[in-house]
Design a protein around this motif. Structure first.
Motif, short mmCIF file in Angstrom:
data_model
loop_
_atom_site.label_atom_id
_atom_site.label_comp_id
_atom_site.label_asym_id
_atom_site.label_seq_id
_atom_site.Cartn_x
_atom_site.Cartn_y
_atom_site.Cartn_z
N ALA A 148 0.74 -1.51 0.26
CA ALA A 148 0.08 -0.17 0.22
C ALA A 148 0.85 1.22 0.31
CB ALA A 148 -1.25 -0.11 1.30
N LEU A 149 2.27 1.12 1.10
CA LEU A 149 2.79 2.16 0.73
C LEU A 149 3.37 2.41 -0.63
CD1 LEU A 149 4.63 2.13 4.69
CD2 LEU A 149 2.61 3.07 3.41
N LEU A 150 4.00 1.50 -0.89
CA LEU A 150 4.94 1.37 -1.92
C LEU A 150 3.79 1.90 -2.87
CD1 LEU A 150 7.02 1.22 -3.94
CD2 LEU A 150 7.02 -1.13 -4.01
N GLY A 151 1.79 1.45 -3.28
CA GLY A 151 1.49 1.98 -4.27
C GLY A 151 1.01 3.97 -4.22
N GLY A 152 1.09 3.99 -3.03
CA GLY A 152 1.35 5.29 -2.64
C GLY A 152 1.86 6.10 -3.45
N VAL A 153 3.34 5.66 -3.53
CA VAL A 153 4.35 6.39 -3.32
C VAL A 153 4.47 6.17 -5.44
CG1 VAL A 153 6.89 6.12 -4.36
CG2 VAL A 153 5.38 5.80 -1.92
N VAL A 154 4.12 5.04 -5.92
CA VAL A 154 4.03 4.71 -7.19
C VAL A 154 3.11 5.76 -8.15
CG1 VAL A 154 3.79 2.80 -9.41
CG2 VAL A 154 5.24 2.59 -7.24
N LEU A 155 1.49 5.56 -7.48
CA LEU A 155 0.94 6.53 -8.44
C LEU A 155 1.33 8.04 -8.26
CD1 LEU A 155 -1.69 6.05 -9.61
CD2 LEU A 155 -3.33 6.16 -7.95
N ALA A 156 1.77 8.78 -6.80
CA ALA A 156 1.84 9.79 -6.73
C ALA A 156 2.90 9.79 -8.42
CB ALA A 156 2.37 10.31 -5.35
N GLY A 157 3.95 9.20 -7.34
CA GLY A 157 4.29 10.06 -9.25
C GLY A 157 5.10 9.84 -9.99
N VAL A 158 3.52 8.76 -10.97
CA VAL A 158 3.27 8.88 -12.39
C VAL A 158 2.45 9.77 -12.34
CG1 VAL A 158 1.45 7.87 -13.84
CG2 VAL A 158 3.03 6.06 -12.71
N TYR A 159 1.56 10.52 -11.31
CA TYR A 159 0.99 11.52 -11.87
C TYR A 159 1.62 13.09 -11.38
CZ TYR A 159 -4.09 10.30 -11.30
OH TYR A 159 -4.86 9.18 -11.82
N PHE A 160 3.03 12.81 -10.61
CA PHE A 160 4.03 14.29 -10.94
C PHE A 160 5.01 14.09 -12.13
CE2 PHE A 160 8.07 15.36 -10.19
CZ PHE A 160 7.96 17.09 -9.86
N VAL A 161 4.63 12.61 -13.31
CA VAL A 161 4.88 13.24 -14.75
C VAL A 161 4.26 13.10 -15.10
CG1 VAL A 161 6.02 11.85 -16.20
CG2 VAL A 161 6.78 10.87 -13.91
N LEU A 162 3.26 13.51 -14.81
CA LEU A 162 2.00 14.10 -15.95
C LEU A 162 2.10 15.45 -15.15
CD1 LEU A 162 -0.67 10.82 -15.54
CD2 LEU A 162 0.98 12.13 -17.78
N PHE A 163 2.33 15.61 -14.52
CA PHE A 163 2.17 16.54 -14.58
C PHE A 163 3.43 17.52 -14.75
CE2 PHE A 163 3.18 20.19 -11.12
CZ PHE A 163 2.72 21.27 -10.66
N PHE A 164 4.40 16.94 -14.26
CA PHE A 164 5.52 17.94 -15.07
C PHE A 164 5.97 17.85 -16.46
CE2 PHE A 164 10.22 17.57 -16.79
CZ PHE A 164 10.59 18.71 -15.52
N ILE A 165 5.34 17.07 -17.24
CA ILE A 165 5.04 17.16 -18.82
C ILE A 165 3.96 17.85 -19.02
CG2 ILE A 165 4.12 15.77 -21.02
CD1 ILE A 165 5.41 12.77 -19.83
N ASN A 166 2.62 18.57 -18.55
CA ASN A 166 1.25 18.83 -18.81
C ASN A 166 0.86 19.20 -17.34
OD1 ASN A 166 -0.36 20.52 -20.00
ND2 ASN A 166 -1.55 18.48 -20.62
N PRO A 167 1.53 20.86 -16.42
CA PRO A 167 1.31 21.18 -15.63
C PRO A 167 -0.61 22.06 -16.30
CG PRO A 167 3.77 22.30 -16.12
CD PRO A 167 3.02 21.43 -17.06
N SER A 168 -0.50 22.37 -17.18
CA SER A 168 -1.62 23.16 -17.54
C SER A 168 -2.60 21.90 -17.83
CB SER A 168 -2.34 23.96 -18.69
OG SER A 168 -1.59 22.72 -19.86
N GLY A 169 -2.02 21.06 -17.73
CA GLY A 169 -3.08 19.59 -17.89
C GLY A 169 -3.60 19.35 -16.93
N MET A 170 -3.38 19.18 -15.52
CA MET A 170 -3.33 19.00 -13.86
C MET A 170 -2.97 19.57 -12.86
SD MET A 170 -1.98 14.85 -13.18
CE MET A 170 -3.20 14.38 -14.15
N GLY A 171 -2.99 19.78 -12.04
CA GLY A 171 -2.98 20.19 -10.69
C GLY A 171 -2.15 19.72 -10.22
N PHE A 172 -0.81 19.84 -8.86
CA PHE A 172 -0.71 19.84 -7.88
C PHE A 172 -1.00 18.69 -6.95
CE2 PHE A 172 2.98 19.35 -5.30
CZ PHE A 172 3.68 18.35 -6.28
#
Length: 244
Positions: A148-172
Motif C-alpha cells: 500500500a505504501l509503495l502503491g501510494g509512492v508509485v501512483l503519486a510519481g506517475v501523476y507527478f510526471v504527468l504534471f511535470f509534462i503538462n502542468p496546465s492539464g493537471m494540478g499539483f
C-alpha cells in the motif's frame, strides 16, 4: 450480519454527510486564499459554535449559504454502504469508512473551484497510511501494508510526471490526492491499483466527451479531475474487496 453492517455504514455515511456542507463552503475558495473565514453576510465562521463542520447556515444571523445537505448525505451514505457491502467485516473497512467522507469533501471542493487543498490531501494521505498499518496487524486483514505504501509512492510519481509534462492539464493537488488513492488501491494489489487509476482517467475522458458533444465545453476547458480520481479509486477498492 453483512446486511446489518451495510445498514450501519449507510447511517454512518449519512451522519458524516450532514457535517460536510460548511466545510465545502469554507474550502471552495481561490488558490491564494486558504479558506473562508466569514459567511456571505460578514459574520465570522470560526469558534466552537460555528467552526468547520455542520450545516451551511450562519450561526449568527441564520442565513443559509453554500451547498445544502442532501447531496453530501446521499453521496456519503451510498459510498459507505457500498464499501461495507463489498469489503465485508474486515479491519480495513474501518479505514475506508473514516476516509470516505474526506474523499467526498475533496471531490466536492474540486468540483466547485478546481482545487484540492493541502489541509485535506496531506493529512488524509498520512492518516490512511497510518491506519492501514494498524489494520495490517489484524489477522483478518486482506491486504499488504508495504505494498500500500509503495502503491501510494508509485501512483503519486506517475501523476507527478504527468504534471511535470503538462502542468496546465493537471494540478499539483491531483498529485497529492494520488498519494492517498495509491495507498488505498495498493493495499489490495497492483492489478487493483492499475484498474482504479485507469478508471479515473476513463471517467474523465467520457465526461469531457459528453461536455464537448453537448456544446458545454471546448478544447482547453478546465475540468476538475479529483471527483473522477475518487470514483475510479472507489471502484478499484470495491473490486479489491470483492476479490479478497
Amino acid at each position: 450480519m453483512l446486511t446489518l453492517w451495510t445498514a450501519l455504514a449507510a447511517w454512518y455515511g449519512a451522519a458524516a454527510g450532514l457535517l460536510l456542507p460548511r466545510a465545502v463552503y469554507r474550502l471552495a475558495v481561490d488558490p491564494d486564499e486558504p479558506w473562508r473565514a466569514h459567511c456571505p453576510y460578514g459574520h465570522p465562521l470560526d469558534g466552537v459554535a460555528r467552526g468547520w463542520w455542520g450545516r451551511a447556515r450562519c450561526g449568527a444571523c441564520g442565513g443559509a449559504y453554500g451547498p445544502g445537505e442532501p447531496p453530501s448525505v446521499a453521496a456519503c451514505a451510498l459510498v459507505c454502504a457500498l464499501l461495507a457491502a463489498t469489503v465485508g467485516v474486515r479491519p480495513e473497512l474501518g479505514v475506508w469508512l473514516l476516509a470516505a467522507p474526506f474523499a467526498v469533501l475533496l471531490a466536492a471542493v474540486d468540483r466547485a473551484v478546481n482545487r484540492l487543498p493541502d489541509v485535506l490531501t496531506l493529512p488524509l494521505a498520512a492518516g490512511t497510511a497510518a491506519l492501514l498499518g494498524l489494520a495490517a496487524l489484524h489477522p483478518d486483514a486482506a491486504g499488504s501494508w508495504p505494498r500500500a505504501l509503495l502503491g501510494g509512492v508509485v501512483l503519486a510519481g506517475v501523476y507527478f510526471v504527468l504534471f511535470f509534462i503538462n502542468p496546465s492539464g493537471m494540478g499539483f493537488g491531483d498529485v497529492k490526492l494520488a498519494l492517498t488513492l495509491g495507498v488505498a488501491l495498493g493495499w489490495y494489489g497492483w492489478g487493483v491499483l492499475l484498474v482504479g487509476a485507469f478508471l479515473g482517467f476513463l471517467l474523465l475522458a467520457v465526461y469531457g466527451a459528453v461536455l464537448l458533444l453537448r456544446g458545454r465545453a471546448e478544447r482547453g476547458t478546465e475540468v476538475p479531475f479529483g471527483p473522477f480520481m475518487v470514483l475510479g479509486a472507489l471502484a478499484g477498492v470495491v473490486l479489491g474487496g470483492l476479490a479478497a
